[in-house]
Design an enzyme around this catalytic site. Structure first.
Site, short mmCIF file in Angstrom:
data_model
loop_
_atom_site.label_atom_id
_atom_site.label_comp_id
_atom_site.label_asym_id
_atom_site.label_seq_id
_atom_site.Cartn_x
_atom_site.Cartn_y
_atom_site.Cartn_z
N GLY A 1 0.81 -1.22 0.00
CA GLY A 1 0.00 0.00 0.00
C GLY A 1 0.84 1.26 0.00
N THR B 1 8.93 3.94 -1.65
CA THR B 1 8.78 2.53 -2.00
C THR B 1 9.57 1.64 -1.04
OG1 THR B 1 8.91 0.97 -3.84
CG2 THR B 1 10.73 2.52 -3.63
N THR C 1 6.88 5.88 -4.00
CA THR C 1 6.21 4.65 -4.39
C THR C 1 6.11 4.55 -5.91
OG1 THR C 1 4.10 3.45 -4.34
CG2 THR C 1 3.99 5.82 -4.06
N SER C 2 6.22 3.34 -6.42
CA SER C 2 6.14 3.14 -7.86
C SER C 2 4.76 3.47 -8.40
CB SER C 2 6.49 1.69 -8.21
OG SER C 2 5.57 0.79 -7.61
N GLU C 3 3.78 3.63 -7.49
CA GLU C 3 2.42 3.96 -7.89
C GLU C 3 2.10 5.44 -7.73
OE1 GLU C 3 0.65 -0.48 -7.00
OE2 GLU C 3 0.44 1.06 -5.48
N HIS D 1 -4.20 4.11 -0.41
CA HIS D 1 -4.25 2.89 -1.23
C HIS D 1 -3.91 1.70 -0.34
CE1 HIS D 1 -3.58 -0.27 -4.00
NE2 HIS D 1 -2.26 -0.12 -4.08
N HIS E 1 -4.45 -2.79 0.62
CA HIS E 1 -4.57 -4.15 0.10
C HIS E 1 -5.39 -4.99 1.08
CE1 HIS E 1 -0.66 -3.88 -2.55
NE2 HIS E 1 -1.56 -2.96 -2.84
N HIS F 1 -5.77 -6.20 -7.59
CA HIS F 1 -4.74 -5.36 -6.95
C HIS F 1 -5.10 -4.95 -5.52
CE1 HIS F 1 -1.60 -1.99 -7.66
NE2 HIS F 1 -1.77 -2.17 -6.36
#
Length: 220
Positions: free
Chosen positions: A27, A44, A75-77, A96, A98, A161
């Site tokens: 997350g 990340t 974060t890669s997102e 975000h 999970h 996801h």
């Protein structure tokens, strides 16, 4: 730079993990500064319980890293966070997660209907918690996939996801992620009890009718 906002991001990430919405390094969380428009996001591959304000990365809406005191990568997102802020100028925090039940429905690409009235707080314009189509994490495909669903609700699923909660307030964004997980649990158990048959759900117009009771009066 923006020390208070950095602390908000740290608290969001820790709260999500403490509430069981994320585990270990899963997350990510972010806050958008109202004055500068800069985005502060978790780095990340860092365990959320070990985060400090120094670890939070400051970015602009063009994905440029403006500050990273600890020399960490965002974060890669982060592209997903940027696109959500562009799509929703009214919100200033993104959580975000999970979480187990919500992600289970995301795996099935199955929207969650408004089976309890508390769904009204999630701003479900279509009466369901929608699912963003699959996009590989860290790619523009992922960031683009959430644009339309997040315009329709303050809580969405991400196919195969996880989930997203958004709000003006950092704590409320995490809280919406928690409500999303609770709604997923309730929906799951309702399906099980009902032998797999869909339970009745609320129509969007009914969810939008809620208002604080006018009969309550405060003494002057």
């Amino acid at each position: 730079m923006l020390e208070i906002q950095k602390k908000h991001v740290v608290e969001m990430a820790r709260t999500a993990q403490q509430w069981g919405l994320c585990k270990h390094k899963a997350g990510n969380s972010s806050v958008r500064d109202k004055d500068t428009g800069l985005i502060l996001v978790t780095p990340t591959t860092i365990d959320k319980m070990h985060l400090t304000a120094r670890d939070i990365v400051v970015m602009d809406v063009e994905a440029n890293v403006i500050e990273s005191e600890a020399s960490l990568h965002p974060t890669s997102e982060c592209l997903m966070h940027i696109e959500i802020y562009k799509a929703r100028p009214d919100i200033f925090a993104i959580s975000h997660t999970h979480s187990l039940y919500a992600t289970s429905f995301a795996v099935l690409n199955k929207p969650i209907p408004a089976v309890v009235y508390e769904c009204a707080i999630l701003n479900l314009k279509d009466g369901v918690i929608p699912v963003a189509p699959y996009g590989r994490p860290g790619t523009p495909a992922l960031s683009n996939s959430v644009i339309e669903p997040i315009k329709r609700a303050d809580a969405i699923l991400m196919e195969k996801h996880g989930a997203i909660g958004v709000d003006k307030d950092p704590y409320e964004a995490v809280l919406k992620s928690a409500y999303l997980e609770e709604m997923a649990q309730i929906y799951y158990h309702a399906l099980v009890i009902n032998g797999g048959k869909e339970p009745e759900s609320f129509m969007p117009d009914e969810l939008q009718r809620w208002e604080y009771p006018s009969q309550i009066k405060f003494a002057r």
